[in-house]
Write an enzyme that holds these catalytic residues in place. Structure first.
Site, PDB file in Angstrom:
ATOM      1  N   ASP A  76       0.833  -1.208   0.000  1.00  0.00           N
ATOM      2  CA  ASP A  76       0.000   0.000   0.000  1.00  0.00           C
ATOM      3  C   ASP A  76       0.866   1.256   0.000  1.00  0.00           C
ATOM      4  OD1 ASP A  76       0.969  -0.392   2.569  1.00  0.00           O
ATOM      5  OD2 ASP A  76      -0.981  -0.783   3.454  1.00  0.00           O
ATOM      6  N   ASN A 144      -7.891  -2.827  13.845  1.00  0.00           N
ATOM      7  CA  ASN A 144      -9.272  -3.163  13.455  1.00  0.00           C
ATOM      8  C   ASN A 144      -9.308  -4.369  12.511  1.00  0.00           C
ATOM      9  OD1 ASN A 144      -8.244  -2.114  11.091  1.00  0.00           O
ATOM     10  ND2 ASN A 144      -9.648  -0.365  10.979  1.00  0.00           N
ATOM     11  N   HIS A 146      -7.411  -4.720   9.741  1.00  0.00           N
ATOM     12  CA  HIS A 146      -7.113  -4.462   8.326  1.00  0.00           C
ATOM     13  C   HIS A 146      -5.814  -5.157   7.924  1.00  0.00           C
ATOM     14  CE1 HIS A 146      -4.957  -0.367   9.296  1.00  0.00           C
ATOM     15  NE2 HIS A 146      -4.016  -1.233   8.966  1.00  0.00           N
ATOM     16  N   GLU A 151      -9.582  -1.782   4.801  1.00  0.00           N
ATOM     17  CA  GLU A 151     -10.295  -1.525   6.045  1.00  0.00           C
ATOM     18  C   GLU A 151     -11.473  -2.493   6.182  1.00  0.00           C
ATOM     19  OE1 GLU A 151      -8.902   0.147   8.151  1.00  0.00           O
ATOM     20  OE2 GLU A 151      -8.200   2.120   7.488  1.00  0.00           O
TER      21      GLU A 151
HETATM   22  C1  GLP Z   1      -0.440   0.342   8.519  1.00  0.00           C
HETATM   23  C2  GLP Z   1      -0.141  -0.431   7.252  1.00  0.00           C
HETATM   24  C3  GLP Z   1      -0.530  -1.889   7.420  1.00  0.00           C
HETATM   25  C4  GLP Z   1       0.086  -2.420   8.692  1.00  0.00           C
HETATM   26  C5  GLP Z   1      -0.477  -1.676   9.868  1.00  0.00           C
HETATM   27  C6  GLP Z   1      -0.014  -2.201  11.215  1.00  0.00           C
HETATM   28  O1  GLP Z   1      -1.761   0.720   8.622  1.00  0.00           O
HETATM   29  N1  GLP Z   1      -0.813   0.097   6.109  1.00  0.00           N
HETATM   30  O2  GLP Z   1      -0.097  -2.626   6.292  1.00  0.00           O
HETATM   31  O3  GLP Z   1      -0.175  -3.775   8.817  1.00  0.00           O
HETATM   32  O4  GLP Z   1      -0.073  -0.339   9.704  1.00  0.00           O
HETATM   33  O5  GLP Z   1       1.111  -1.509  11.623  1.00  0.00           O
HETATM   34  P1  GLP Z   1       2.004  -1.866  12.851  1.00  0.00           P
HETATM   35  O6  GLP Z   1       2.886  -2.964  12.418  1.00  0.00           O
HETATM   36  O7  GLP Z   1       2.788  -0.596  13.100  1.00  0.00           O
HETATM   37  O8  GLP Z   1       1.136  -2.222  13.988  1.00  0.00           O
END
Ligand code: GLP
Length: 250
Positions: A76, A144, A146, A151
């Site tokens: 992303d 959440n 995702h 989402e």
């Molecule tokens: C962002 C990214 C996701 C990732 C998420 C969790 O929203 N777009 O791909 O999985 O963060 O991040 P973290 O690893 O910092 O908890």
């Protein structure tokens, strides 16, 4: 590392984050070597993968791993930041992996995050197919549920597209920006269906902000509004989680 019994998606409890990073880095090393160096990796951002990327850099510096023939596709990218913005996912990948290894930048791909629209997203998916599809895809999990920036409510057959970020996601990611007002409202993400086409899916989830969503998905009913639940449909998906993230599963 041990397999947690009776989860809806295979899940390993790791003693330390370093253990998960070593296991996954070894998997990548084996894959790359088994294909004469030319693997196609799906990469993720966020805090969870940072240690794994450090481990890959360590292997590269030790002369044990080369990414010279590797192609990568990131999950992303934010819309409206531009690749050079310090909080863009391209900057993140450059800092933690790309600039520290021999991967060729021309072979590193991000979803089209300018205003070029649906046609560009379909074309980007063609690039994935032309590379032979993704051999090994890394994922994190949002609080959440995702995956990528899919989402809750994202259809399991969704493709790469523009998406409006949930307010809770913007709040969780505000730590990478000067203030929440700077966090983009939109991003482009690989779809859930796109992610499911990768040969292997590997999820890292650490810490107590992931405990509730993991308990819900790994022990709960199959709520199709939670994107992480889509991994039940995949035959080679696994999660690697620490004791804090697993505390409601033990
Ligand atoms: C962002 C990214 C996701 C990732 C998420 C969790 O929203 N777009 O791909 O999985 O963060 O991040 P973290 O690893 O910092 O908890």
């Amino acid at each position: 590392m041990k397999l947690i019994p009776e989860t809806t998606i295979p899940t390993y409890l790791v003693e330390t984050q370093a253990e998960a990073n070593e296991v996954l880095a070894l998997e990548i090393e084996r894959l790359v070597k088994s294909q004469d160096g030319s693997a196609t990796l799906g990469l993720a951002t966020g805090s969870s993968p940072i240690g794994l990327y450090s481990e890959l850099v360590r292997l590269y510096e030790a002369g044990e791993l080369s990414l010279k023939e590797v192609t990568s596709f990131n999950l992303d990218e934010y819309m409206g930041l531009g690749p050079d913005h310090p909080a863009s996912y391209r900057s993140f990948m450059s800092e933690h992996l790309f600039a520290e290894t021999d991967i060729r930048l021309t072979e590193t791909h991000f979803p089209p995050s300018d205003e070029s629209g649906l046609g560009a997203c379909a074309k980007w998916e063609d690039t994935i197919r032309a590379a032979g599809g993704i051999d090994w895809q890394l994922l994190g999990v949002g609080r959440n549920g995702h995956i990528g920036f899919n989402e809750p409510g994202s259809p399991f057959d969704s493709r790469t597209r523009r998406i409006e970020l949930a307010q809770s996601t913007r709040e969780a990611n505000a730590r990478f920006f000067k203030s929440i007002d700077e966090v983009p409202r939109y991003a482009v993400t690989m779809g859930v269906g796109t992610i499911l086409e990768a040969q292997r899916l590997r999820v890292l989830a650490f810490g107590d902000t992931k405990t509730d969503i993991l308990a819900r998905v790994l022990r709960g009913d199959n709520d199709e509004s939670i994107p992480l639940n889509a991994l039940r449909l995949h035959s080679d998906a696994a999660l690697y989680i620490d004791a804090a993230a697993a505390s409601k599963l033990l």
